[in-house]
Design a protein around this motif. Structure first.
Motif, PDB file in Angstrom:
ATOM      1  N   PHE A 100      -9.368  -3.327   9.299  1.00 48.15           N
ATOM      2  CA  PHE A 100      -8.788  -2.457   8.281  1.00 48.15           C
ATOM      3  C   PHE A 100      -9.904  -2.125   7.291  1.00 48.15           C
ATOM      4  O   PHE A 100     -10.199  -2.936   6.399  1.00 48.15           O
ATOM      5  CB  PHE A 100      -7.637  -3.168   7.564  1.00 48.15           C
ATOM      6  CG  PHE A 100      -6.472  -3.492   8.452  1.00 48.15           C
ATOM      7  CD1 PHE A 100      -5.354  -2.670   8.466  1.00 48.15           C
ATOM      8  CD2 PHE A 100      -6.477  -4.611   9.272  1.00 48.15           C
ATOM      9  CE1 PHE A 100      -4.272  -2.958   9.286  1.00 48.15           C
ATOM     10  CE2 PHE A 100      -5.404  -4.913  10.090  1.00 48.15           C
ATOM     11  CZ  PHE A 100      -4.293  -4.083  10.100  1.00 48.15           C
ATOM     12  N   ASN A 145     -10.241  -0.106   4.689  1.00 53.75           N
ATOM     13  CA  ASN A 145      -9.839   0.016   3.285  1.00 53.75           C
ATOM     14  C   ASN A 145     -10.702   0.959   2.462  1.00 53.75           C
ATOM     15  O   ASN A 145     -10.699   0.895   1.234  1.00 53.75           O
ATOM     16  CB  ASN A 145      -9.779  -1.352   2.596  1.00 53.75           C
ATOM     17  CG  ASN A 145      -8.707  -2.236   3.174  1.00 53.75           C
ATOM     18  OD1 ASN A 145      -7.722  -1.748   3.720  1.00 53.75           O
ATOM     19  ND2 ASN A 145      -8.898  -3.529   3.084  1.00 53.75           N
ATOM     20  N   THR A 147      -7.465   2.618   7.489  1.00 48.71           N
ATOM     21  CA  THR A 147      -6.942   2.533   6.125  1.00 48.71           C
ATOM     22  C   THR A 147      -8.023   2.941   5.143  1.00 48.71           C
ATOM     23  O   THR A 147      -9.209   2.706   5.362  1.00 48.71           O
ATOM     24  CB  THR A 147      -6.479   1.103   5.810  1.00 48.71           C
ATOM     25  OG1 THR A 147      -7.555   0.189   6.068  1.00 48.71           O
ATOM     26  CG2 THR A 147      -5.281   0.720   6.657  1.00 48.71           C
ATOM     27  N   GLN A 163      -2.626   0.385   1.653  1.00 44.96           N
ATOM     28  CA  GLN A 163      -2.305   0.878   2.995  1.00 44.96           C
ATOM     29  C   GLN A 163      -2.332  -0.269   4.001  1.00 44.96           C
ATOM     30  O   GLN A 163      -1.472  -0.359   4.872  1.00 44.96           O
ATOM     31  CB  GLN A 163      -3.290   1.949   3.445  1.00 44.96           C
ATOM     32  CG  GLN A 163      -3.032   3.315   2.889  1.00 44.96           C
ATOM     33  CD  GLN A 163      -3.975   4.339   3.491  1.00 44.96           C
ATOM     34  OE1 GLN A 163      -5.177   4.122   3.571  1.00 44.96           O
ATOM     35  NE2 GLN A 163      -3.430   5.456   3.907  1.00 44.96           N
ATOM     36  N   SER A 164      -3.333  -1.133   3.893  1.00 40.81           N
ATOM     37  CA  SER A 164      -3.443  -2.264   4.812  1.00 40.81           C
ATOM     38  C   SER A 164      -2.265  -3.215   4.662  1.00 40.81           C
ATOM     39  O   SER A 164      -1.696  -3.681   5.652  1.00 40.81           O
ATOM     40  CB  SER A 164      -4.743  -3.036   4.572  1.00 40.81           C
ATOM     41  OG  SER A 164      -5.841  -2.246   4.923  1.00 40.81           O
ATOM     42  N   ALA A 216       0.756  -1.649   6.196  1.00 45.74           N
ATOM     43  CA  ALA A 216       0.654  -1.661   7.656  1.00 45.74           C
ATOM     44  C   ALA A 216       0.913  -3.056   8.206  1.00 45.74           C
ATOM     45  O   ALA A 216       1.653  -3.226   9.185  1.00 45.74           O
ATOM     46  CB  ALA A 216      -0.722  -1.160   8.089  1.00 45.74           C
ATOM     47  N   ASN A 252      -0.340   2.468  12.431  1.00 44.10           N
ATOM     48  CA  ASN A 252      -0.668   3.870  12.176  1.00 44.10           C
ATOM     49  C   ASN A 252       0.548   4.678  11.735  1.00 44.10           C
ATOM     50  O   ASN A 252       0.420   5.585  10.904  1.00 44.10           O
ATOM     51  CB  ASN A 252      -1.337   4.493  13.403  1.00 44.10           C
ATOM     52  CG  ASN A 252      -2.769   4.044  13.527  1.00 44.10           C
ATOM     53  OD1 ASN A 252      -3.525   4.075  12.567  1.00 44.10           O
ATOM     54  ND2 ASN A 252      -3.147   3.600  14.710  1.00 44.10           N
ATOM     55  N   ILE A 311       0.932   3.909   8.039  1.00 46.73           N
ATOM     56  CA  ILE A 311      -0.098   4.590   7.250  1.00 46.73           C
ATOM     57  C   ILE A 311       0.231   6.075   7.105  1.00 46.73           C
ATOM     58  O   ILE A 311       0.085   6.651   6.026  1.00 46.73           O
ATOM     59  CB  ILE A 311      -1.486   4.391   7.889  1.00 46.73           C
ATOM     60  CG1 ILE A 311      -1.916   2.940   7.729  1.00 46.73           C
ATOM     61  CG2 ILE A 311      -2.518   5.314   7.257  1.00 46.73           C
ATOM     62  CD1 ILE A 311      -3.112   2.575   8.566  1.00 46.73           C
ATOM     63  N   ARG A 349       1.045   7.742   3.023  1.00 41.45           N
ATOM     64  CA  ARG A 349       0.070   8.581   2.318  1.00 41.45           C
ATOM     65  C   ARG A 349       0.649   9.290   1.107  1.00 41.45           C
ATOM     66  O   ARG A 349      -0.034   9.492   0.125  1.00 41.45           O
ATOM     67  CB  ARG A 349      -0.561   9.571   3.277  1.00 41.45           C
ATOM     68  CG  ARG A 349      -1.497   8.848   4.206  1.00 41.45           C
ATOM     69  CD  ARG A 349      -2.461   9.771   4.864  1.00 41.45           C
ATOM     70  NE  ARG A 349      -3.390   8.939   5.608  1.00 41.45           N
ATOM     71  CZ  ARG A 349      -3.828   9.215   6.803  1.00 41.45           C
ATOM     72  NH1 ARG A 349      -3.460  10.305   7.400  1.00 41.45           N
ATOM     73  NH2 ARG A 349      -4.666   8.412   7.406  1.00 41.45           N
TER      74      ARG A 349
END
Length: 103
Positions: free
Chosen positions: A29, A31, A55, A60-61, A64, A82, A85, A89
């Motif tokens: 990830f 980041n 990510t 986001q990580s 996920a 995915n 993610i 957004r």
């Protein structure tokens, strides 16, 4: 892997970290959008199955990883990560400023 906005890890750093993991399959990830390319390059170098979850920030990580299913295959988990993610957004602007830097 340690890093920061001005201290991006190199491909070599990522390769070394992947190789240290005691597993046949590794999820990376990044980041940060500036690390995604290096992570994908590292994936091509190592003798492990590596999935780069692209990510751009820590939130986001975390989002996920909440989708991880220990009974699913690595590929299924990768797809789930995915999917999260892609739907996360639009929340980006609500994240604290220190996490928005990866955009």
């Amino acid at each position: 892997i340690t890093g920061g906005q001005t201290m991006n890890p190199s491909t070599e750093d990522i390769v070394n970290s992947i190789e240290k993991v005691n597993a046949k399959t590794v999820f990376v990830f990044p980041n940060n959008k500036n690390i995604i390319l290096s992570a994908n390059q590292a994936k091509q170098i190592v003798d492990k199955k590596v999935f780069v979850v692209e990510t751009k920030a820590v939130p986001q990580s975390i989002s996920a990883l909440l989708a991880f299913n220990e009974e699913a295959s690595a590929e299924e988990n990768f797809d789930s990560f995915n999917d999260v993610i892609a739907t996360e957004r639009w929340h980006y602007r609500s994240w604290p400023k220190e996490y928005q830097s990866g955009r």
